[in-house]
Enzyme design. Structure first.
Site, PDB file in Angstrom:
ATOM      1  N   GLY A  91       0.759  -1.167   0.156  1.00 24.95           N
ATOM      2  CA  GLY A  91      -0.267   0.243   0.319  1.00 24.95           C
ATOM      3  C   GLY A  91       1.487   1.697  -0.043  1.00 24.95           C
ATOM      4  O   GLY A  91       1.893   1.322  -0.833  1.00 24.95           O
ATOM      5  N   SER A  92       0.232   2.321   0.724  1.00 22.31           N
ATOM      6  CA  SER A  92       1.128   3.140   0.870  1.00 22.31           C
ATOM      7  C   SER A  92       2.263   3.854   1.046  1.00 22.31           C
ATOM      8  O   SER A  92       2.953   3.653   2.034  1.00 22.31           O
ATOM      9  CB  SER A  92       0.327   4.730   1.709  1.00 22.31           C
ATOM     10  OG  SER A  92       0.675   5.303   1.844  1.00 22.31           O
ATOM     11  N   CYS A  93       3.114   4.789   0.116  1.00 21.68           N
ATOM     12  CA  CYS A  93       4.148   5.496   0.672  1.00 21.68           C
ATOM     13  C   CYS A  93       4.488   5.925   2.391  1.00 21.68           C
ATOM     14  O   CYS A  93       5.104   6.275   2.859  1.00 21.68           O
ATOM     15  CB  CYS A  93       4.459   5.875  -0.677  1.00 21.68           C
ATOM     16  SG  CYS A  93       4.677   5.392  -1.720  1.00 21.68           S
ATOM     17  N   SER A  94       3.147   6.670   2.167  1.00 23.60           N
ATOM     18  CA  SER A  94       3.061   7.024   3.667  1.00 23.60           C
ATOM     19  C   SER A  94       3.577   6.128   5.020  1.00 23.60           C
ATOM     20  O   SER A  94       3.137   6.765   6.002  1.00 23.60           O
ATOM     21  CB  SER A  94       2.099   7.939   3.537  1.00 23.60           C
ATOM     22  OG  SER A  94       2.198   8.601   3.232  1.00 23.60           O
ATOM     23  N   GLY A  95       3.451   4.855   4.589  1.00 26.98           N
ATOM     24  CA  GLY A  95       4.056   3.967   5.485  1.00 26.98           C
ATOM     25  C   GLY A  95       5.363   4.392   6.580  1.00 26.98           C
ATOM     26  O   GLY A  95       5.369   4.020   7.956  1.00 26.98           O
TER      27      GLY A  95
END
Length: 591
Positions: free
Chosen positions: A67-71
């Protein structure tokens, strides 16, 4: 649970250290953004088997992230909030979450051990769920370490900053601080990641899209303002992803002042470093979108997948924080999809058993969600879709859903995406490529999973624009709403970028849709929106975004319906769903 026999393993150290904790383990990847609450450490992905578990005081073992790169931002916040796991154990190299730990270590002097285990050892560890696990350097054991072995110190086990990366004269000057402290911090983080990736050199990029401007907590703000105050200034054209507020309207929208001000400071810090205030999760809609073959550094999972797959540009799935580091230096690891061989497909996905009659815009996100589940780490090529003519928005919806459940940075669709003209040319040579089939029952299962609400539950909010709506989608929405009357109890809210909003305003579409009752929000996106836009309610939210239907239940504690854009408009008028399945899924269910 009875204790298992003592066991010990050795892994590869990416961040060294020593820790002990109760093992929380799963064989399913986890996205920390939208899947973990950074303030509490709770796993909130309601589709994940670890949902409801807390990371604090635990050792977490998962195959990797997704999923997200904001992890990476969530990982940093967890560490600064003291809600992080004691250690991370992965089955394979994990870029995004490891980078969050590296930033905490490099900038904030706090970290946890991060290791990868070989597949056999990782599977053995899965069977120890609930046991106390001890980690020291490369060693993982169910038995506590009694005497410290000085040969296992973190400094001796972690790679050096440069490692095996060959530095050119610019890299050396950056590392020595010739161009200032901000770029020196940036190149150190880039080199840490290059070593993790096994890259042997750095390369130039022509543009960057930064996802780290999303406000996940005080840590991301401290990081950005520190780089700015150290004199950080971008060296290549850099666009900004959606931020956590509508910067022009947040006060009027009733957003909490402390949150709005912090999110504004974060956005301003990036603009102060020379980034363009585009504030969109769909940078491929901008005039600056890269061309086929262009080397770029994009973050934001759906944007990365679209850039690689649909535009044919070349970017890794860059974690938050590494994106601005690359912008400050213009240098990136030569690895991943930047390299031709890493763009080849390792999985063939056949769709020959799927009924393609009467498909509407709900087909593509459901197919993307299903394909992403089938290829959690592998780059797939989808075949048997040559008869369809998907639009750019269809491919965007496919890619966003795919990126939600897969960690792969791209896909191919034979005869449709630019690099997939001949099947044999995009298949890896070794090892032999696997083939899997998409089944109608699999698509139906995905539909049911994303429709978490009871069929009789009323709807009070229609969520549109995850990722941001394009001008073409705004036009389509206007056509569907023409001559219709919205229910008074249903709010219809759409997010889009400033560019798309400006074009829609010029075309008169904004005024037309506002008469129907559509509310426009720019700059931010649904994964960041909370109260007052989303109020606590026993009623359901409906969306045409598979991405939001997946993350939404955990982010909002609400139940969700997923459907086509036409179904969303119908629900806005009726206050409830009128069809259980779309025609393409109902007609093909008996195949």
């Amino acid at each position: 649970m009875g204790s298992l026999p003592e066991a010990s393993f050795q892994g590869t150290v990416h961040v060294g250290g020593e820790a002990s904790g109760t093992l929380i383990a799963s064989d399913l990847e986890l996205s920390f953004w939208g899947g973990v609450n950074p303030q509490t450490g709770e796993i909130i992905d309601r589709h994940h088997p670890l949902s409801g578990c807390y990371l604090q005081d635990a050792v977490l073992a998962i195959p990797g992230g997704r999923g997200s790169c904001s992890g990476s931002g969530v990982m940093l916040e967890l560490l600064l909030n003291k809600k992080a796991p004691k250690a991370l154990l992965f089955e394979r190299r994990e870029d995004i979450l490891t980078l969050g730990v590296m930033v905490a270590k490099e900038v904030f002097d706090t970290s946890i051990p991060v290791l990868t285990l070989n597949p056999n050892d990782f599977r053995a560890v899965l069977n120890m769920n609930g046991e106390t696990i001890h980690v020291r350097s490369e060693n993982v054991s169910t038995k506590a370490f009694s005497i410290r072995n000085e040969s296992l110190t973190t400094e001796k086990q972690e790679p050096s900053i440069a490692g095996t990366v060959k530095l050119n004269s610019l890299d050396k000057e950056l590392l020595e601080g010739t161009f200032g402290t901000a770029s020196q911090v940036a190149i150190r983080l880039i080199l840490r990641m290059a070593n993790l990736l096994g890259a042997h050199e750095l390369m130039d990029v022509t543009q960057v899209h930064v996802d780290g401007c999303v406000y996940t907590g005080s840590g991301c703000l401290l990081f950005a303002e520190k780089l700015r105050d150290l004199g950080g200034n971008v060296q290549v054209p850099t666009t900004l992803n959606s931020i956590s507020i509508d910067q022009k309207r947040w006060r009027a929208q009733g957003v909490d002042a402390s949150f709005g001000e912090a999110a504004t400071r974060l956005a301003d810090a990036y603009v102060d470093m020379g980034c363009h205030p585009t504030f969109t999760c769909a940078p491929y809609q901008l005039e600056s979108a890269p061309r086929k073959g262009q080397q770029v550094a994009w973050a934001e999972s759906n944007a990365v997948v679209y850039a690689n797959s649909v535009l044919g540009a070349r970017t890794m799935k860059y974690p938050d924080f590494l994106d601005i580091c690359i912008a400050l230096t213009g240098r990136a690891p030569r690895a991943g999809p930047h390299v031709e061989i890493n763009r080849l497909a390792s999985l063939v996905v056949r769709v020959s058993d799927v009924c393609l009659k009467s498909v509407d815009d709900s087909f593509y996100p459901i197919l993307g969600y299903n394909v992403g589940s089938l290829s959690s780490t592998e780059t797939p090529v989808i075949v048997d879709l040559e008869a369809l003519v998907p639009s750019k928005d269809d491919l965007r919806a496919f890619g966003a859903a795919f990126a939600t459940v897969s960690s792969a940075p791209m896909f191919h669709i034979l005869g449709i995406t630019p690099e997939a003209t001949v099947l044999e040319h995009i298949l890896q040579k070794e090892p032999e490529v696997r083939c899997v089939d998409v089944k109608m029952e699999g698509l139906r299962d995905c539909w049911n999973e994303l429709n978490s609400a009871r069929r009789d539950l009323p709807i009070d909010l229609i969520s549109l624009g995850n990722p941001h709506f394009s001008l073409e989608e705004i036009k389509k929405l206007a056509r569907l709403c023409q001559g219709r009357v919205k229910s008074e109890i249903v709010a219809v809210v759409m997010t889009c970028g400033r560019s798309a909003y400006g074009l829609a305003k010029q075309a008169g579409l904004v005024d037309e849709l506002e008469k129907f009752g559509v509310q426009f929000i720019t700059d931010t996106c649904w994964c960041m929106l909370t109260a007052p836009t989303i109020q606590p309610s026993a009623n359901a939210i409906m969306t045409n975004s598979a991405k939001y239907a997946h993350y939404g239940p955990g982010l909002t504690s609400r139940k969700f319906f997923f459907g086509s854009l036409a179904q969303c408009v119908e629900a806005a008028c009726q206050g409830h769903i009128t069809e259980v399945f779309p025609k393409w899924l109902a007609d093909g269910a008996g195949r």
